[in-house]
Design an enzyme around this catalytic site. Structure first.
Site, PDB file in Angstrom:
ATOM      1  N   ARG A  15       0.652  -1.074  -0.216  1.00 47.52           N
ATOM      2  CA  ARG A  15      -0.102   0.249  -0.407  1.00 47.52           C
ATOM      3  C   ARG A  15       0.702   1.255   0.348  1.00 47.52           C
ATOM      4  O   ARG A  15       0.428   2.584  -0.042  1.00 47.52           O
ATOM      5  CB  ARG A  15      -0.905   0.155   1.147  1.00 47.52           C
ATOM      6  CG  ARG A  15      -1.980  -1.248   0.936  1.00 47.52           C
ATOM      7  CD  ARG A  15      -2.971  -1.049   3.103  1.00 47.52           C
ATOM      8  NE  ARG A  15      -2.524  -1.928   2.997  1.00 47.52           N
ATOM      9  CZ  ARG A  15      -2.619  -2.482   4.198  1.00 47.52           C
ATOM     10  NH1 ARG A  15      -3.913  -1.616   4.972  1.00 47.52           N
ATOM     11  NH2 ARG A  15      -1.740  -3.195   5.033  1.00 47.52           N
ATOM     12  N   LYS A  22       8.719  -0.921   3.361  1.00 47.21           N
ATOM     13  CA  LYS A  22       8.010   0.041   4.527  1.00 47.21           C
ATOM     14  C   LYS A  22       8.459  -0.192   5.667  1.00 47.21           C
ATOM     15  O   LYS A  22       8.782   1.354   5.223  1.00 47.21           O
ATOM     16  CB  LYS A  22       6.421  -0.889   4.643  1.00 47.21           C
ATOM     17  CG  LYS A  22       5.619   0.028   5.671  1.00 47.21           C
ATOM     18  CD  LYS A  22       4.137  -0.563   5.563  1.00 47.21           C
ATOM     19  CE  LYS A  22       3.847  -1.691   6.086  1.00 47.21           C
ATOM     20  NZ  LYS A  22       2.809  -2.100   6.714  1.00 47.21           N
ATOM     21  N   GLY A  78       1.196 -13.438   6.498  1.00 44.36           N
ATOM     22  CA  GLY A  78       0.685 -12.911   7.616  1.00 44.36           C
ATOM     23  C   GLY A  78       1.187 -13.286   8.674  1.00 44.36           C
ATOM     24  O   GLY A  78       2.610 -13.657   9.291  1.00 44.36           O
ATOM     25  N   THR A  79       1.002 -12.019   9.591  1.00 42.63           N
ATOM     26  CA  THR A  79       1.270 -11.792  11.546  1.00 42.63           C
ATOM     27  C   THR A  79       1.854 -13.139  11.737  1.00 42.63           C
ATOM     28  O   THR A  79       3.089 -13.178  12.127  1.00 42.63           O
ATOM     29  CB  THR A  79       1.003 -11.279  11.712  1.00 42.63           C
ATOM     30  OG1 THR A  79      -0.297 -11.375  11.523  1.00 42.63           O
ATOM     31  CG2 THR A  79       0.510  -9.574  10.984  1.00 42.63           C
ATOM     32  N   GLY A 140      -7.470  -4.372  13.490  1.00 42.57           N
ATOM     33  CA  GLY A 140      -9.289  -4.997  14.097  1.00 42.57           C
ATOM     34  C   GLY A 140      -9.197  -5.403  14.850  1.00 42.57           C
ATOM     35  O   GLY A 140      -9.299  -4.534  16.179  1.00 42.57           O
ATOM     36  N   GLU A 155     -11.057  -8.792  11.951  1.00 44.49           N
ATOM     37  CA  GLU A 155     -10.699  -7.862  10.637  1.00 44.49           C
ATOM     38  C   GLU A 155     -11.444  -6.880  10.272  1.00 44.49           C
ATOM     39  O   GLU A 155     -12.154  -7.940   9.746  1.00 44.49           O
ATOM     40  CB  GLU A 155      -9.683  -8.546   9.704  1.00 44.49           C
ATOM     41  CG  GLU A 155      -8.224  -9.123  10.419  1.00 44.49           C
ATOM     42  CD  GLU A 155      -6.817  -8.117  11.046  1.00 44.49           C
ATOM     43  OE1 GLU A 155      -6.825  -7.055  10.779  1.00 44.49           O
ATOM     44  OE2 GLU A 155      -7.116  -7.794  12.433  1.00 44.49           O
ATOM     45  N   ASN A 170      -7.320  -3.275  17.986  1.00 45.95           N
ATOM     46  CA  ASN A 170      -6.686  -4.444  17.674  1.00 45.95           C
ATOM     47  C   ASN A 170      -4.266  -3.228  17.990  1.00 45.95           C
ATOM     48  O   ASN A 170      -5.180  -2.499  16.330  1.00 45.95           O
ATOM     49  CB  ASN A 170      -5.801  -4.850  17.109  1.00 45.95           C
ATOM     50  CG  ASN A 170      -5.024  -6.210  17.698  1.00 45.95           C
ATOM     51  OD1 ASN A 170      -4.056  -5.394  18.051  1.00 45.95           O
ATOM     52  ND2 ASN A 170      -4.324  -7.078  16.647  1.00 45.95           N
ATOM     53  N   TYR A 366      35.089  33.031  -0.450  1.00 47.52           N
ATOM     54  CA  TYR A 366      34.559  32.080  -0.624  1.00 47.52           C
ATOM     55  C   TYR A 366      37.202  30.559   0.543  1.00 47.52           C
ATOM     56  O   TYR A 366      37.549  31.767   0.140  1.00 47.52           O
ATOM     57  CB  TYR A 366      35.090  31.360  -1.782  1.00 47.52           C
ATOM     58  CG  TYR A 366      35.214  29.781  -1.877  1.00 47.52           C
ATOM     59  CD1 TYR A 366      34.628  28.951  -1.363  1.00 47.52           C
ATOM     60  CD2 TYR A 366      36.515  28.869  -1.835  1.00 47.52           C
ATOM     61  CE1 TYR A 366      35.254  27.303  -1.123  1.00 47.52           C
ATOM     62  CE2 TYR A 366      37.481  27.088  -2.230  1.00 47.52           C
ATOM     63  CZ  TYR A 366      36.407  26.753  -1.346  1.00 47.52           C
ATOM     64  OH  TYR A 366      37.066  25.645  -0.340  1.00 47.52           O
ATOM     65  N   ASN A 386      42.420  27.724  -3.554  1.00 49.53           N
ATOM     66  CA  ASN A 386      42.903  26.543  -2.638  1.00 49.53           C
ATOM     67  C   ASN A 386      43.074  25.062  -3.357  1.00 49.53           C
ATOM     68  O   ASN A 386      43.783  23.922  -3.034  1.00 49.53           O
ATOM     69  CB  ASN A 386      42.206  25.789  -1.723  1.00 49.53           C
ATOM     70  CG  ASN A 386      40.606  25.326  -1.958  1.00 49.53           C
ATOM     71  OD1 ASN A 386      40.035  25.908  -2.720  1.00 49.53           O
ATOM     72  ND2 ASN A 386      40.105  24.640  -1.682  1.00 49.53           N
TER      73      ASN A 386
HETATM   74  C1  UD1 Z   1      -2.336  -5.497  11.622  1.00 50.32           C
HETATM   75  C2  UD1 Z   1      -3.634  -6.745  12.847  1.00 50.32           C
HETATM   76  C3  UD1 Z   1      -4.579  -5.387  12.767  1.00 50.32           C
HETATM   77  C4  UD1 Z   1      -3.866  -4.970  13.863  1.00 50.32           C
HETATM   78  C5  UD1 Z   1      -3.085  -3.691  13.022  1.00 50.32           C
HETATM   79  C6  UD1 Z   1      -1.981  -3.187  13.853  1.00 50.32           C
HETATM   80  C7  UD1 Z   1      -3.547  -9.035  10.977  1.00 50.32           C
HETATM   81  C8  UD1 Z   1      -4.438 -10.104  11.221  1.00 50.32           C
HETATM   82  N1  UD1 Z   1      -3.942  -7.590  11.508  1.00 50.32           N
HETATM   83  O1  UD1 Z   1      -3.712  -5.381  10.657  1.00 50.32           O
HETATM   84  O2  UD1 Z   1      -5.766  -7.096  13.770  1.00 50.32           O
HETATM   85  O3  UD1 Z   1      -5.489  -3.800  14.226  1.00 50.32           O
HETATM   86  O4  UD1 Z   1      -2.632  -4.468  12.568  1.00 50.32           O
HETATM   87  O5  UD1 Z   1      -2.023  -1.560  13.608  1.00 50.32           O
HETATM   88  O6  UD1 Z   1      -2.109  -9.473  12.258  1.00 50.32           O
HETATM   89  N2  UD1 Z   1       4.095  -8.255   8.612  1.00 50.32           N
HETATM   90  C9  UD1 Z   1       4.698  -9.636   8.342  1.00 50.32           C
HETATM   91  N3  UD1 Z   1       4.750 -10.888   7.718  1.00 50.32           N
HETATM   92  C10 UD1 Z   1       3.675 -11.062   7.363  1.00 50.32           C
HETATM   93  C11 UD1 Z   1       2.598  -9.925   6.796  1.00 50.32           C
HETATM   94  C12 UD1 Z   1       2.781  -8.898   8.102  1.00 50.32           C
HETATM   95  O7  UD1 Z   1       6.115  -9.857   8.955  1.00 50.32           O
HETATM   96  O8  UD1 Z   1       3.484 -11.979   6.687  1.00 50.32           O
HETATM   97  C13 UD1 Z   1       4.750  -7.542   9.172  1.00 50.32           C
HETATM   98  C14 UD1 Z   1       4.377  -5.962   9.017  1.00 50.32           C
HETATM   99  O9  UD1 Z   1       5.419  -5.983   8.091  1.00 50.32           O
HETATM  100  C15 UD1 Z   1       3.673  -5.161   9.740  1.00 50.32           C
HETATM  101  C16 UD1 Z   1       3.141  -6.164  10.159  1.00 50.32           C
HETATM  102  O10 UD1 Z   1       3.096  -7.117  10.330  1.00 50.32           O
HETATM  103  O11 UD1 Z   1       5.059  -4.310   9.902  1.00 50.32           O
HETATM  104  C17 UD1 Z   1       2.307  -5.779  10.513  1.00 50.32           C
HETATM  105  O12 UD1 Z   1       1.331  -5.716   9.381  1.00 50.32           O
HETATM  106  P1  UD1 Z   1      -0.058  -5.583   8.336  1.00 50.32           P
HETATM  107  O13 UD1 Z   1       0.137  -6.004   6.782  1.00 50.32           O
HETATM  108  O14 UD1 Z   1       0.542  -3.725   8.050  1.00 50.32           O
HETATM  109  O15 UD1 Z   1      -1.588  -5.359   9.065  1.00 50.32           O
HETATM  110  P2  UD1 Z   1      -2.691  -4.320   9.621  1.00 50.32           P
HETATM  111  O16 UD1 Z   1      -3.011  -5.145   8.200  1.00 50.32           O
HETATM  112  O17 UD1 Z   1      -2.307  -3.083   9.470  1.00 50.32           O
HETATM  113 CA    CA Z   2      -0.385  -2.399   9.037  1.00 51.66          CA
END
Ligand code: UD1
Ligand code: CA
Length: 464
Positions: A15, A22, A78-79, A140, A155, A170, A366, A386
């Site tokens: 994004r 990022k 994913g996280t 979330g 979410e 969250n 200068y 110089n």
């Molecule tokens: C996430 C949370 C959301 C929370 C928000 C707060 C989840 C599913 N959602 O959403 O509930 O309100 O953060 O800001 O967790 N990342 C990884 N690996 C991955 C995906 C992401 O390391 O595979 C890292 C990203 O670099 C980032 C962080 O995790 O620093 C959060 O990821 P992002 O995709 O921004 O989550 P949000 O949609 O913002």
């Molecule tokens: Ca985020």
């Protein structure tokens, strides 16, 4: 009780619309990831793990290795999957794992500390920091269970209309004990996004009857997540306000704090006054009672006390000692030093130039690779030559030297103490102490010349 911090930084950050990872985007002179790391370091955790993706080398290069370990999450699944990767690296670690998002750069040390105290006091398996969002759609939603705990985090894409109305969200800051970390294995892929959501461990905890709580501490501003460049600009503004507020509280006056850019590594002494549109960068250090007028940029430089930096000046990797005055429109290039009480004025450029106390170079000069003693007067338009096309050479002027206007010093050249240089001279040889050096030809007036010429060309004398 041991603590391990896990910072999630492997997301693709699509994004942001930028090829730069990022978490390496900068705000107030530091990357977002360093801003997350700074309160974490203050916690003095036993382990700090950064989960990074394909940009891992760039991230390592930026953060270094001190006190950090890195874990590769090959694909951004994913996280939940990111924390799973970190869990493997934790091995037989026993204690609390604190998870933070690498894209929430405004979280403060005190808040994390307070949160950990609550988590431990309440003996939770899992805790999360929540906050009330004005517009909750990027976060979330926290689903409370009616008995003080939480049963899920949903979410936006998975929320029903009623859940969408929930404004408690969250923050992405979690505390997990060993049991909660084991719940990661139970997370299933989210069908809508094709990712493993860390937030789903809350549902798993509820299923297994583990105690999970959300603590609504702190403000929305502190926990904002940065997903777009617009949000980065907003987070930068908030951080700027935080920094200028800190210096205001320590006795610095800002005429318009919102127009001033101060990096996190800068320090400013009390009673200093900062005009609008000033940039203080890197490790700039400003003394007490110093005034910095508009449109000045100071990078990694030390400015003493009682100094005046006048409008539109640029000072890089240099020193300006107490009571000196610089500008307007001066440029101090790296390696320069302006002595106590000295003055460097309009359109003067210094490069590796050391100017002694009480000396003056007030206009249009200068001065490069130069050492100038105390109490020296540099006339307007003085230039050090110089560079001979191959090498740089030095100009050395002793104490009390007086340099007439429009002088050129063809370096290497030395001028002894107290010598005078006649205006308009080109100095190619050393000048002994106390001497007068003149290198221009003596003036000759040829009487009647102009009228004779007009007769020849037939032009008329212009009326005055
Ligand atoms: C996430 C949370 C959301 C929370 C928000 C707060 C989840 C599913 N959602 O959403 O509930 O309100 O953060 O800001 O967790 N990342 C990884 N690996 C991955 C995906 C992401 O390391 O595979 C890292 C990203 O670099 C980032 C962080 O995790 O620093 C959060 O990821 P992002 O995709 O921004 O989550 P949000 O949609 O913002
Ligand atoms: Ca985020």
């Amino acid at each position: 009780m041991k603590t391990a911090c896990i910072i999630l930084a492997a997301g693709l950050g699509k994004r942001m619309g930028s090829p730069l990872p990022k978490v390496l985007h900068r705000m107030c002179g530091t990357t977002m990831l360093e801003s997350v790391l700074s309160p974490v370091r203050k916690l003095r955790p036993d382990r700090t793990i950064i989960v990074a993706g394909r940009h891992i080398e760039a991230i390592k290069e930026t953060l270094g290795n001190e006190g950090l370990s890195y874990v590769l999450q090959k694909e951004a699944k994913g996280t939940g999957h990111a924390v799973l990767c970190a869990r493997r690296a934790l091995g037989d670690f026993q204690g609390t794992a604190v998870v933070l998002n690498g894209d929430s750069p405004l979280v403060e040390h005190e808040t994390i500390k307070k949160f950990l105290r609550l988590h431990r006091r309440d003996r939770n398996a899992l805790s999360v920091i929540s906050f009330i969002a004005k517009d909750p759609k990027d976060y979330g939603r926290i689903i409370r269970d009616g008995s003080g705990g939480i049963s899920a985090i949903i979410e936006e894409k998975d929320a029903d209309p009623l859940q969408k109305k929930i404004c408690e969200v969250n923050s992405g800051v979690y505390a997990l004990n060993g049991e909660a970390l084991l719940l990661l294995d139970a997370i299933r892929m989210n069908r809508v996004k094709g990712e493993y959501y860390l937030t789903d461990i809350v549902t798993e905890a509820a299923k297994q009857g583990l105690k999970a709580s959300a603590y609504c501490i702190g403000t929305e501003e502190e926990f904002m997540g940065v997903n777009t460049s617009e949000e980065l600009a907003r987070a930068s503004l908030l951080m700027r306000r935080r920094i200028s507020k800190k210096w205001s509280e320590k006795g610095v006056t800002f005429l318009d704090a919102d127009s001033v850019f101060i990096h996190a590594g800068v320090s400013i002494g009390r009673d200093s006054v900062i005009y609008p549109n000033v940039h203080l960068e890197g490790h700039a250090k400003i003394g007490r009672g110093t005034t910095i007028f508009p449109n000045v940029r100071i990078v990694n430089s030390q400015i003493g006390s009682g100094v005046v930096i006048k409008d539109s000046s640029l000072i890089e990797d240099s020193k300006v000692k107490d009571m000196a005055s610089v500008g307007p429109f001066a440029h101090l290039r790296p390696g320069s030093e302006v002595g106590a009480g000295a003055r460097v004025g309009n359109f003067v450029e210094l490069k590796k130039a050391v100017i002694g106390g009480e000396s003056k170079a007030s206009h249009l000069s200068y001065l490069g690779d130069t050492v100038i003693g105390r109490g020296v007067n540099i006339g307007a338009g003085t230039i050090t030559c110089n560079y001979d096309g191959v090498k740089k050479h030095r100009t050395v002027l002793g104490d009390g030297v007086f340099v007439g206007s429009d002088t050129q010093f063809v370096a290497p050249v030395k001028v002894g103490r107290g010598a005078y240089i006649g205006a308009g001279s080109t100095i190619t040889e050393d000048v002994p102490a106390g001497a007068l050096a003149l290198s221009r030809t003596r003036q000759k007036n040829i009487r009647g010349w102009a009228d004779r010429r007009r007769k020849v060309t037939g032009s008329k004398r212009k009326k005055a």
